[in-house]
Design an enzyme around this catalytic site. Structure first.
Site, short mmCIF file in Angstrom:
data_model
loop_
_atom_site.label_atom_id
_atom_site.label_comp_id
_atom_site.label_asym_id
_atom_site.label_seq_id
_atom_site.Cartn_x
_atom_site.Cartn_y
_atom_site.Cartn_z
N ASN A 8 15.49 32.56 -7.80
CA ASN A 8 15.32 32.77 -9.24
C ASN A 8 13.83 32.57 -9.57
OD1 ASN A 8 14.97 32.00 -12.02
ND2 ASN A 8 17.19 31.82 -12.19
N ASP A 10 12.34 32.96 -12.61
CA ASP A 10 12.06 32.77 -14.04
C ASP A 10 10.77 31.97 -14.28
OD1 ASP A 10 14.48 33.97 -14.58
OD2 ASP A 10 15.49 32.11 -15.19
N HIS A 11 10.58 30.93 -13.44
CA HIS A 11 9.47 30.02 -13.76
C HIS A 11 8.11 30.54 -13.29
CE1 HIS A 11 12.20 27.61 -15.82
NE2 HIS A 11 12.90 27.28 -14.75
N ARG A 19 0.09 31.08 -20.86
CA ARG A 19 -1.19 31.62 -21.31
C ARG A 19 -1.08 33.02 -21.90
NH1 ARG A 19 -5.87 29.07 -19.20
NH2 ARG A 19 -5.46 26.88 -19.58
N HIS A 44 16.72 35.45 -15.38
CA HIS A 44 17.52 35.25 -16.59
C HIS A 44 16.74 35.84 -17.76
CE1 HIS A 44 19.80 32.11 -19.29
NE2 HIS A 44 19.89 33.35 -19.75
N ARG A 46 16.53 35.80 -21.18
CA ARG A 46 17.06 35.01 -22.29
C ARG A 46 16.86 35.77 -23.59
NH1 ARG A 46 17.86 29.43 -21.05
NH2 ARG A 46 18.13 29.24 -23.30
N ARG A 50 11.78 33.82 -23.47
CA ARG A 50 10.75 32.78 -23.30
C ARG A 50 10.02 32.87 -21.97
NH1 ARG A 50 14.44 27.43 -22.35
NH2 ARG A 50 15.20 27.92 -24.42
N HIS A 51 10.63 33.50 -20.97
CA HIS A 51 9.89 33.68 -19.70
C HIS A 51 9.97 35.14 -19.25
CE1 HIS A 51 13.93 32.65 -18.34
NE2 HIS A 51 13.74 31.34 -18.41
N GLU A 71 20.84 37.35 -14.85
CA GLU A 71 21.59 36.35 -15.62
C GLU A 71 21.43 36.69 -17.08
OE1 GLU A 71 20.34 32.36 -14.96
OE2 GLU A 71 20.65 32.49 -12.82
N THR A 101 17.18 24.45 -20.08
CA THR A 101 17.73 25.35 -19.09
C THR A 101 19.22 25.48 -19.39
OG1 THR A 101 18.02 25.76 -16.71
CG2 THR A 101 18.09 23.46 -17.41
N THR A 102 19.92 26.35 -18.64
CA THR A 102 21.34 26.55 -18.91
C THR A 102 22.09 25.22 -18.82
OG1 THR A 102 21.04 28.65 -17.78
CG2 THR A 102 23.30 28.02 -18.31
N GLU A 152 30.08 31.77 -10.17
CA GLU A 152 28.99 30.93 -9.67
C GLU A 152 29.31 29.52 -10.11
OE1 GLU A 152 24.89 32.07 -10.36
OE2 GLU A 152 24.26 29.96 -10.19
N HIS A 195 22.17 25.78 -9.54
CA HIS A 195 21.63 24.93 -10.62
C HIS A 195 21.32 23.54 -10.09
CE1 HIS A 195 20.46 23.73 -14.57
NE2 HIS A 195 20.64 24.98 -14.95
N GLY A 196 20.04 23.21 -10.14
CA GLY A 196 19.60 21.88 -9.74
C GLY A 196 19.52 21.67 -8.24
N1 PXP Z 1 22.24 29.66 -11.63
C1 PXP Z 1 22.26 29.82 -12.98
C2 PXP Z 1 23.44 30.48 -13.59
C3 PXP Z 1 21.17 29.42 -13.77
O1 PXP Z 1 21.21 29.60 -15.10
C4 PXP Z 1 20.04 28.85 -13.15
C5 PXP Z 1 18.85 28.46 -13.97
O2 PXP Z 1 18.29 29.58 -14.54
C6 PXP Z 1 20.07 28.71 -11.75
C7 PXP Z 1 21.18 29.10 -11.01
C8 PXP Z 1 18.91 28.14 -11.00
O3 PXP Z 1 18.79 26.80 -11.31
P1 PXP Z 1 17.52 25.99 -10.80
O4 PXP Z 1 16.32 26.58 -11.48
O5 PXP Z 1 17.81 24.59 -11.23
O6 PXP Z 1 17.45 26.16 -9.32
#
Ligand code: PXP
Length: 242
Positions: A8, A10-11, A19, A44, A46, A50-51, A71, A101-102, A152, A195-196
């Site tokens: 993922n 996103d970040h 910036r 994702h 959103r 935002r990203h 996502e 986050t979600t 998931e 997630h996490g």
């Molecule tokens: N799965 C889903 C459905 C999520 O929303 C996210 C966060 O965007 C992730 C996985 C990834 O989570 P993490 O960034 O904590 O690895």
């Protein structure tokens, strides 16, 4: 069963948006991640953009060679967008405006008709649909009823227990995941998880059988910044002539 990683990114876009400039470019990160061997790229989109933004998703659709997993909230607007982009998979997630986050999985049971409509619309365009849910049996059964291809399973509670180093809580969360993996597979659903998950805790979850894809974002982007720092500083020193 083979296990796959979807990264993922996103970040990467979060850093860019700090910036409002052009770098770092999510497409470039996706290319590097795919060359390193991941199965695919997850983003994702959103509702507050935002990203990741719409343009990023279109560009990624043209450049990602493996699987593109989008996502998204199960809204009419997002479903329409997905049908124009045609990702390989759409993962429906709940979305709150002020969340970092979600937070938590989709309540598929409570929103069965809205989610079923979104699932049908996406599947009719050939998009695989995954529902991001907490590891509880009512949600797995509702996901089956909604016609999803995948669930998931949310590993956030496991990750929090792991950070607290509470062994009994960790075991409890792992057994919840194990039970719902078994139920989902029995219902004919395929199983992803995320997630996490990070470099400390992932082995515990990767050891469970039945999970096809791991969706991991923050920890990989954070680690990329750390392992890349030495090289980045040396390159700047060379340019300055220091
Ligand atoms: N799965 C889903 C459905 C999520 O929303 C996210 C966060 O965007 C992730 C996985 C990834 O989570 P993490 O960034 O904590 O690895």
């Amino acid at each position: 069963m083979a296990k796959y990683l979807c990264v993922n990114i996103d970040h990467i876009a979060t850093i860019r948006e700090a910036r409002k400039v052009r770098e770092p470019e999510p497409v470039a990160a996706a290319v590097i991640a795919e060359l390193a061997g991941c199965r695919g790229i997850t983003v994702h989109l959103r509702q507050d953009r935002r990203h990741i933004n719409d343009g990023d998703v279109h560009l990624l659709r043209h450049t990602v060679v493996g699987s593109l997993n989008l996502e998204m909230a199960p809204t009419t607007e997002m479903v329409q967008f997905a049908k124009t982009v045609l990702p390989n998979m759409a993962t429906l997630v709940p979305e709150g405006p002020n969340e970092l986050t979600t937070e938590g999985g989709l309540n598929v049971e409570a929103k069965i008709s809205e989610i079923t409509t979104a699932v049908q619309a996406l599947r009719s365009s050939g998009i695989l649909v995954s529902l991001f849910i907490d590891p509880v049996k009512e949600q797995v059964k509702a996901a089956r009823k909604a016609g999803a291809d995948y669930v998931e399973l949310h590993t956030g509670s496991f990750a929090e227990a792991f950070e607290r180093r509470n062994e009994s809580e960790i075991e409890l969360e792992v057994s919840k995941l194990q039970d719902q993996i078994a139920l989902a597979l029995n219902c004919g659903l395929k199983v992803n998880a995320g997630h996490g998950l990070n470099y400390r805790n992932v082995k515990r979850i990767a050891g469970l059988s039945g999970i096809e894809e791991f969706n991991i974002g923050h920890s990989i982007v954070a680690r990329a910044a750390m392992v890349g720092m030495d090289k980045a500083v040396r390159e700047m020193l060379a340019l300055i002539g220091s």
